[in-house]
Every structure is written in structure tokens, then in C-alpha cells.
Scaffold this motif. Structure first.
Motif, PDB file in Angstrom:
ATOM      1  N   PHE A  62       3.901   8.392  17.674  1.00  0.00           N
ATOM      2  CA  PHE A  62       3.194   7.624  18.562  1.00  0.00           C
ATOM      3  C   PHE A  62       2.643   6.449  17.801  1.00  0.00           C
ATOM      4  O   PHE A  62       2.745   5.165  18.193  1.00  0.00           O
ATOM      5  CB  PHE A  62       2.317   8.140  19.237  1.00  0.00           C
ATOM      6  N   TRP A  63       1.800   6.595  16.816  1.00  0.00           N
ATOM      7  CA  TRP A  63       1.043   5.650  16.111  1.00  0.00           C
ATOM      8  C   TRP A  63       2.106   4.649  15.413  1.00  0.00           C
ATOM      9  O   TRP A  63       1.695   3.294  15.128  1.00  0.00           O
ATOM     10  CB  TRP A  63      -0.091   6.166  15.200  1.00  0.00           C
ATOM     11  N   LEU A  64       3.051   5.102  14.822  1.00  0.00           N
ATOM     12  CA  LEU A  64       4.054   4.239  14.330  1.00  0.00           C
ATOM     13  C   LEU A  64       4.472   3.107  15.246  1.00  0.00           C
ATOM     14  O   LEU A  64       4.687   1.859  14.853  1.00  0.00           O
ATOM     15  CB  LEU A  64       5.204   5.080  13.750  1.00  0.00           C
ATOM     16  N   HIS A  65       4.696   3.562  16.539  1.00  0.00           N
ATOM     17  CA  HIS A  65       4.985   2.661  17.575  1.00  0.00           C
ATOM     18  C   HIS A  65       4.205   1.801  18.243  1.00  0.00           C
ATOM     19  O   HIS A  65       4.151   0.599  18.706  1.00  0.00           O
ATOM     20  CB  HIS A  65       5.936   3.242  18.624  1.00  0.00           C
ATOM     21  N   TYR A  66       2.749   2.381  18.526  1.00  0.00           N
ATOM     22  CA  TYR A  66       2.023   1.972  19.180  1.00  0.00           C
ATOM     23  C   TYR A  66       1.374   0.674  18.488  1.00  0.00           C
ATOM     24  O   TYR A  66       0.670  -0.143  19.051  1.00  0.00           O
ATOM     25  CB  TYR A  66       0.651   2.992  19.150  1.00  0.00           C
ATOM     26  N   ALA A  67       1.285   0.558  16.835  1.00  0.00           N
ATOM     27  CA  ALA A  67       0.593  -0.387  16.218  1.00  0.00           C
ATOM     28  C   ALA A  67       1.245  -1.604  16.726  1.00  0.00           C
ATOM     29  O   ALA A  67       0.575  -2.670  16.935  1.00  0.00           O
ATOM     30  CB  ALA A  67       0.830  -0.172  14.755  1.00  0.00           C
ATOM     31  N   GLU A  68       2.428  -1.944  16.695  1.00  0.00           N
ATOM     32  CA  GLU A  68       3.205  -2.972  17.001  1.00  0.00           C
ATOM     33  C   GLU A  68       3.512  -3.334  18.458  1.00  0.00           C
ATOM     34  O   GLU A  68       3.533  -4.421  18.902  1.00  0.00           O
ATOM     35  CB  GLU A  68       4.321  -3.276  16.059  1.00  0.00           C
ATOM     36  N   TRP A  89       0.829  -1.218   0.137  1.00  0.00           N
ATOM     37  CA  TRP A  89      -0.060   0.018   0.034  1.00  0.00           C
ATOM     38  C   TRP A  89       0.927   1.351  -0.038  1.00  0.00           C
ATOM     39  O   TRP A  89       0.669   2.372  -0.825  1.00  0.00           O
ATOM     40  CB  TRP A  89      -1.026   0.038   1.191  1.00  0.00           C
ATOM     41  N   ALA A  90       1.844   1.292   0.810  1.00  0.00           N
ATOM     42  CA  ALA A  90       2.738   2.545   0.899  1.00  0.00           C
ATOM     43  C   ALA A  90       3.384   2.617  -0.342  1.00  0.00           C
ATOM     44  O   ALA A  90       3.407   3.663  -0.987  1.00  0.00           O
ATOM     45  CB  ALA A  90       3.786   2.277   1.966  1.00  0.00           C
ATOM     46  N   ILE A 144      10.690  -0.370   7.696  1.00  0.00           N
ATOM     47  CA  ILE A 144      10.390  -0.287   6.298  1.00  0.00           C
ATOM     48  C   ILE A 144       9.610   1.020   6.028  1.00  0.00           C
ATOM     49  O   ILE A 144       9.985   1.822   4.796  1.00  0.00           O
ATOM     50  CB  ILE A 144       9.826  -1.552   5.784  1.00  0.00           C
ATOM     51  N   LEU A 145       8.631   1.247   6.537  1.00  0.00           N
ATOM     52  CA  LEU A 145       7.544   2.315   6.170  1.00  0.00           C
ATOM     53  C   LEU A 145       8.589   3.593   6.529  1.00  0.00           C
ATOM     54  O   LEU A 145       8.352   4.726   5.365  1.00  0.00           O
ATOM     55  CB  LEU A 145       6.393   2.640   6.953  1.00  0.00           C
ATOM     56  N   GLU A 146       9.315   4.016   7.423  1.00  0.00           N
ATOM     57  CA  GLU A 146      10.064   4.898   7.604  1.00  0.00           C
ATOM     58  C   GLU A 146      11.207   5.136   6.500  1.00  0.00           C
ATOM     59  O   GLU A 146      11.231   6.277   6.063  1.00  0.00           O
ATOM     60  CB  GLU A 146      10.533   4.982   8.919  1.00  0.00           C
ATOM     61  N   TYR A 147      11.863   4.095   6.246  1.00  0.00           N
ATOM     62  CA  TYR A 147      12.803   4.345   5.167  1.00  0.00           C
ATOM     63  C   TYR A 147      11.966   4.655   3.818  1.00  0.00           C
ATOM     64  O   TYR A 147      12.513   5.399   3.105  1.00  0.00           O
ATOM     65  CB  TYR A 147      13.478   2.666   4.881  1.00  0.00           C
ATOM     66  N   ASP A 193      -1.066   5.922   9.545  1.00  0.00           N
ATOM     67  CA  ASP A 193      -2.161   5.232   8.966  1.00  0.00           C
ATOM     68  C   ASP A 193      -1.829   3.733   8.346  1.00  0.00           C
ATOM     69  O   ASP A 193      -2.628   2.824   8.539  1.00  0.00           O
ATOM     70  CB  ASP A 193      -3.039   5.942   8.095  1.00  0.00           C
ATOM     71  N   ILE A 194      -0.952   3.821   7.701  1.00  0.00           N
ATOM     72  CA  ILE A 194      -0.420   2.591   6.781  1.00  0.00           C
ATOM     73  C   ILE A 194       0.002   1.615   7.721  1.00  0.00           C
ATOM     74  O   ILE A 194      -0.289   0.418   7.952  1.00  0.00           O
ATOM     75  CB  ILE A 194       0.449   2.892   5.837  1.00  0.00           C
ATOM     76  N   GLN A 195       0.830   2.162   8.841  1.00  0.00           N
ATOM     77  CA  GLN A 195       1.328   1.077   9.961  1.00  0.00           C
ATOM     78  C   GLN A 195      -0.110   0.507  10.832  1.00  0.00           C
ATOM     79  O   GLN A 195       0.201  -0.683  11.268  1.00  0.00           O
ATOM     80  CB  GLN A 195       2.267   1.979  10.848  1.00  0.00           C
TER      81      GLN A 195
END
Length: 222
Positions: free
Chosen positions: A95-101, A17-18, A68-71, A172-174
Motif C-alpha cells: 500500500f505505502w509503496l503505491h500511496y506515496a506517488e 538511501w536504499a 527501482i526500490l522493488e528491483y 519507508d524509503i519510498q
């Protein structure tokens, strides 16, 4: 060309998706889950953890979907379309990038594991014990934890369309994989904001193209 090692019905869907959102050309190497639902051993030839997603880009091998998404954002998004720049939104993004996993997926995974204790490949003779254990853990811990997470996310989406503001971002993608899993397996009712967010995701042309490339993404319920 960038290569995505893609496992069906997995976190690698959000990498596709990204890439579709970014308009980055890529090729896919496809893998199918084993009967145990684990990734095949062949993925270990790409990365020692044997997990998906894994991305290869000009000799660089990257694992972990958040990294990967940050890269991808840092490398292929020079206009910063998928990372907010305003201070508060940037804080939410992180926050959401880390919260997801880090917070949401562990309880959802635990629920999935508990629900599997009464089913094959668990030996027939102990499935009844497994079911009782799963019910006990769900009642004592999981149900309350998942409800708490669901209400927290629902409240956060009450005032904004996307997780880091009013524009789609890598956050959102994460969050897509755990939110889809939460709605499919969480057993929590009355989540209109979360369901509206999911609908917005599914309406995006890039998401639809990623589904065509990666295959169906209908996570089964519990």
C-alpha cells in the motif's frame, strides 16, 4: 558497478538511501536543476522521460523510484530485511509503496505549483492573478486534502515505528520524499508521530551516508 543518475533535491535521494541500507556499491552521475527547477535536458540521453532517478545495472536501465526500490530489494536483499513477510505487514508494504506517488505526491505537487504562480518565471503582469488563483484553489481544495492525508498518515504511525511494521522497509524509503515535503510545505500542525518518524530516518547511519553522497536534502517550505 551500479550507476545512479542523481538530481539534486529530488526523489533520487531515496535510491541512494536504499543502496546505503543494502550495502550495494554504486557510482553517481550528478545533475543540477535548471533555473526553472526542472531536470536538465541531458537526462533524456539516459532515459526518454528525462527524469531522475534513473539506475543502470548491468545493462538494465530503470526509471521510477518505486520500481527501482522493488528491483533493488528483489535483487540485493536475499535475506528479505527490507520487505516484511507477515501477511498484514506485506499488505501495508504494498500500500505505502503505491500511496506515496499515487495519492500523496499529486496534491503536494499541486500545492507547489500553485505557490509558484505568483513568482518568477511567471510573467510579472499576471503574478497577482496567479496569487489569487493559488489562494482560491488552496482554500477550496488543497488545504483540506493535505490535512486529510496528514491526519491519515499520523494515525497510521501511532501504533508502529515504521510504515509496514516495526522494522524499516522499502515502504519507508519510498515514503521519505513525500513525508519530508509534507512536513516542509504542507502547513499542517501537530504531527508528532510523523516528526518522530522523520527523526528516526535522519538518525540512521545509511541515511546520513546518503546525504553525504547526494547532497543536502532540506526541502524548502512554501
Amino acid at each position: 558497478m551500479l550507476t545512479v543518475h542523481h538530481l539534486n533535491q529530488s526523489r533520487s535521494q531515496r535510491v541512494l538511501w536504499a543502496l546505503e541500507e543494502l550495502g550495494v556499491p554504486y557510482q553517481i552521475v550528478r545533475y543540477q536543476r535548471e533555473k526553472s527547477m526542472l531536470a536538465p535536458e541531458s537526462l533524456k540521453k539516459v532515459h526518454p522521460l528525462g527524469k531522475s532517478p534513473v539506475v543502470e545495472d548491468e545493462g538494465l536501465i530503470l526509471a521510477e523510484s518505486g520500481a527501482i526500490l522493488e528491483y533493488l530489494q528483489e535483487t540485493y536483499d536475499p535475506e528479505q530485511r527490507f520487505k516484511p513477510q507477515e501477511t498484514n505487514q506485506k499488505r501495508d508494504y504494498r500500500f505505502w509503496l503505491h500511496y506515496a506517488e499515487g495519492s500523496l505526491m499529486p496534491v503536494l505537487l499541486m500545492k507547489l505549483v500553485m505557490n509558484s504562480l505568483g513568482k518568477p518565471p511567471v510573467p510579472f503582469g499576471i503574478r497577482s492573478v496567479g496569487k489569487l488563483l493559488a489562494k482560491g484553489v488552496d482554500k477550496a481544495f488543497l488545504k483540506q486534502q493535505i490535512e486529510n492525508h496528514a491526519r491519515f498518515i499520523e494515525g497510521e504511525l501511532a501504533q508502529k515505528s515504521w510504515f509496514a511494521g516495526n522494522q524499516l522497509s522499502m515502504a519507508d524509503i519510498q515514503m521519505s520524499f513525500p513525508v519530508f515535503a509534507l512536513l516542509a510545505r504542507g502547513g499542517v500542525e501537530n504531527l508528532p508521530n510523523l516528526r518522530a518518524w522523520k527523526k528516526r530516518v535522519e538518525m540512521r547511519p545509511a541515511w546520513q551516508r546518503a546525504i553525504v553522497q547526494g547532497g543536502p536534502f532540506d526541502l524548502p517550505g512554501s
